[in-house]
Design a protein around this motif. Structure first.
Motif, PDB file in Angstrom:
ATOM      1  N   GLY A 168      15.552 -14.617  65.316  1.00 19.85           N
ATOM      2  CA  GLY A 168      15.572 -13.479  64.404  1.00 19.85           C
ATOM      3  C   GLY A 168      14.264 -12.729  64.339  1.00 19.85           C
ATOM      4  O   GLY A 168      14.245 -11.546  63.991  1.00 19.85           O
ATOM      5  N   TYR A 169      13.152 -13.383  64.671  1.00 22.02           N
ATOM      6  CA  TYR A 169      11.842 -12.747  64.524  1.00 22.02           C
ATOM      7  C   TYR A 169      11.167 -12.409  65.853  1.00 22.02           C
ATOM      8  O   TYR A 169      10.151 -11.730  65.848  1.00 22.02           O
ATOM      9  N   THR A 170      11.692 -12.908  66.978  1.00 23.33           N
ATOM     10  CA  THR A 170      11.177 -12.475  68.277  1.00 23.33           C
ATOM     11  C   THR A 170      12.240 -11.761  69.095  1.00 23.33           C
ATOM     12  O   THR A 170      11.909 -11.083  70.071  1.00 23.33           O
ATOM     13  N   VAL A 174       2.889 -10.548  64.807  1.00 22.01           N
ATOM     14  CA  VAL A 174       3.029 -10.330  66.249  1.00 22.01           C
ATOM     15  C   VAL A 174       4.436 -10.698  66.706  1.00 22.01           C
ATOM     16  O   VAL A 174       5.008 -10.027  67.576  1.00 22.01           O
ATOM     17  N   MET A 175       5.012 -11.759  66.120  1.00 18.05           N
ATOM     18  CA  MET A 175       6.396 -12.103  66.439  1.00 18.05           C
ATOM     19  C   MET A 175       7.330 -10.930  66.173  1.00 18.05           C
ATOM     20  O   MET A 175       8.192 -10.591  67.000  1.00 18.05           O
ATOM     21  N   ARG A 193       9.664  -8.497  68.699  1.00 19.74           N
ATOM     22  CA  ARG A 193      11.080  -8.177  68.502  1.00 19.74           C
ATOM     23  C   ARG A 193      11.324  -6.663  68.542  1.00 19.74           C
ATOM     24  O   ARG A 193      12.301  -6.190  69.131  1.00 19.74           O
ATOM     25  N   GLU A 194      10.434  -5.906  67.918  1.00 20.83           N
ATOM     26  CA  GLU A 194      10.642  -4.467  67.820  1.00 20.83           C
ATOM     27  C   GLU A 194      10.349  -3.746  69.130  1.00 20.83           C
ATOM     28  O   GLU A 194      11.097  -2.865  69.537  1.00 20.83           O
ATOM     29  N   ASN A 195       9.244  -4.121  69.788  1.00 20.34           N
ATOM     30  CA  ASN A 195       8.880  -3.455  71.048  1.00 20.34           C
ATOM     31  C   ASN A 195       7.838  -4.307  71.761  1.00 20.34           C
ATOM     32  O   ASN A 195       6.641  -4.205  71.495  1.00 20.34           O
ATOM     33  N   GLU A 196       8.316  -5.181  72.659  1.00 28.74           N
ATOM     34  CA  GLU A 196       7.403  -6.108  73.327  1.00 28.74           C
ATOM     35  C   GLU A 196       6.410  -5.377  74.229  1.00 28.74           C
ATOM     36  O   GLU A 196       5.237  -5.779  74.312  1.00 28.74           O
TER      37      GLU A 196
END
Length: 399
Positions: free
Chosen positions: A56-58, A224-225, A229-232
């Motif tokens: 859920g967070y990465t 950072v996790m 998730r949002e934009n690696e």
């Protein structure tokens, strides 16, 4: 509410009043999960939260997460049967679960070092492959027992206890049969059975693990996790080595998944490949996370509570809705026609033991219409986490 649940359950199911010929106490027995079911909700909920921690967070779905849950469960049983060199069978349970978590942490680092070379569905399939290898291995590993496919139990040890090692007064044994019970707690006149003691003991460990995961999520590491998730690609562009952050998150997730498995083994005193290393164990965590809300952590626990709630209603046991209706409704009503069915046939076909059918329908409905899940939707509705927004609204109404 969770702290008070055993008392609320005892009060509501003990009501002797009747409404329209239906006992309210028996009605609450159908719709409220039993206390021993809530123990299951807690340790499976912890496993589901550990799954949500990394997925859920990465944004990386780990289809092999049951492997870490199984490592924790089997480590407890192997220590309890004296099969782990250097650890006697009498090793304190709290030390066992920490060591189980460390072992799963190391296993997660090894798996993640290979899996995080890939992304998307390829990552998910690689983790699933590792879990299937572990599943086959444990089903055929004769060291764990004479018939490893059927599972193995702990014999001889007088229960596993949650508490502070070395202080007997603060040791509380788990288990429906081998667990502790207390009468007249602190002179209050309240009696706690083995299920209630296990509920609070397991709940204390789950609460500590939840706070630990929350602290990590709200730390710079957790930020950072979320960035991954949002934009690696953007996270990498600003200088973060995302591989190490993903690997660290995966290891931490494996640590807490193993603690959930250790609590399961400590409570049940037995394990089997099908209820630890199996793919469907991971599927339960995925289902709980989606229903409760991906990326909410606590939502996974409530998602599994919803699962157990449906299971309890549609179970074939005496506490299920089908048995309740057959015992309560008169013969005339049961034999009445509803389309091509009688009422009794309708109950047998559409209610008795049909929890998985309705859970599947609800799962599809959540994916289509409530993609943020129960807790995620509440946060969107209230404009933030419940711990912040609910007290603020209550203060506003009390002025």
């Amino acid at each position: 509410m969770l702290v008070l649940y055993p008392f609320i359950y005892g009060f509501l199911t003990g009501i002797s009043l009747s409404l329209l010929g239906v006992s309210l106490g028996e009605l609450f027995t159908v719709f409220l999960p039993r206390v021993r079911t809530m123990v299951v909700v807690l340790y499976i909920g912890l496993f589901a939260m550990s799954f949500d921690f990394v997925s859920g967070y990465t944004g990386y779905l780990s289809f092999g997460h049951a492997m870490f849950y199984g490592i924790g469960a089997y480590f407890v049983v192997l220590v309890g049967t004296g099969k782990v060199p250097g650890l006697p069978a009498e090793t304190p349970f709290m030390l066992i679960i920490v060591l189980a978590g460390v072992l799963a942490f190391l296993a997660a680092l090894a798996v993640g070092a290979v899996s995080f070379r890939l992304t998307g569905v390829y990552f998910a399939m690689v983790t699933l492959g590792f879990a299937e290898v572990a599943h086959v291995f444990i089903r055929n590993w004769s060291y764990v027992g004479s018939n490893p496919r059927d599972g193995v139990g702990v014999v001889g040890r007088d229960g596993f206890a949650v508490g502070i090692p070395g202080i007997d007064a603060l040791q509380f044994r788990l288990g429906r049969l081998a667990g502790d019970s207390f009468e007249n707690v602190l002179g209050t006149g309240i009696d706690l059975g083995a299920a209630e003691v296990s509920f609070y003991a397991v709940g204390a460990v789950v609460l500590v693990c939840y706070f630990a995961m929350q602290r990590i999520i709200h730390s710079p590491f957790g930020r950072v996790m979320v960035a991954i998730r949002e934009n690696e690609e953007r996270a990498e562009a600003v200088g973060y080595n995302t591989f190490w952050y993903k690997l660290g998150a995966f290891g931490i997730s494996g640590f807490f998944a193993a603690i959930g498995g250790a609590l399961f083994a400590g409570y049940r005193r037995s394990v089997a490949p099908e209820n630890t290393f199996d793919l469907f164990v991971t599927a339960d965590a995925l289902l709980a996370a989606i229903i409760g809300g991906f990326g909410t952590l606590a939502g996974a626990l409530y998602g599994h509570l919803f699962h157990e709630f449906l299971q309890g209603i549609f179970t074939t046991e005496s506490s299920g809705l089908a048995r309740f209706l057959r015992d309560t409704l008169s013969e005339g009503i049961l034999s009445a026609g509803v389309g091509e069915f009688t009422v009794l046939e309708f109950i047998n076909v559409f209610i008795d033991g049909r929890a998985e059918l309705y859970l599947g329908i609800i799962f599809v409905a959540f994916v289509l219409f409530v993609p943020r899940g129960i807790l995620g939707s509440l946060r969107d509705r209230l404009g933030g986490p419940l711990a912040e927004t609910v007290p603020e609204r209550l203060r506003r109404y009390l002025r």
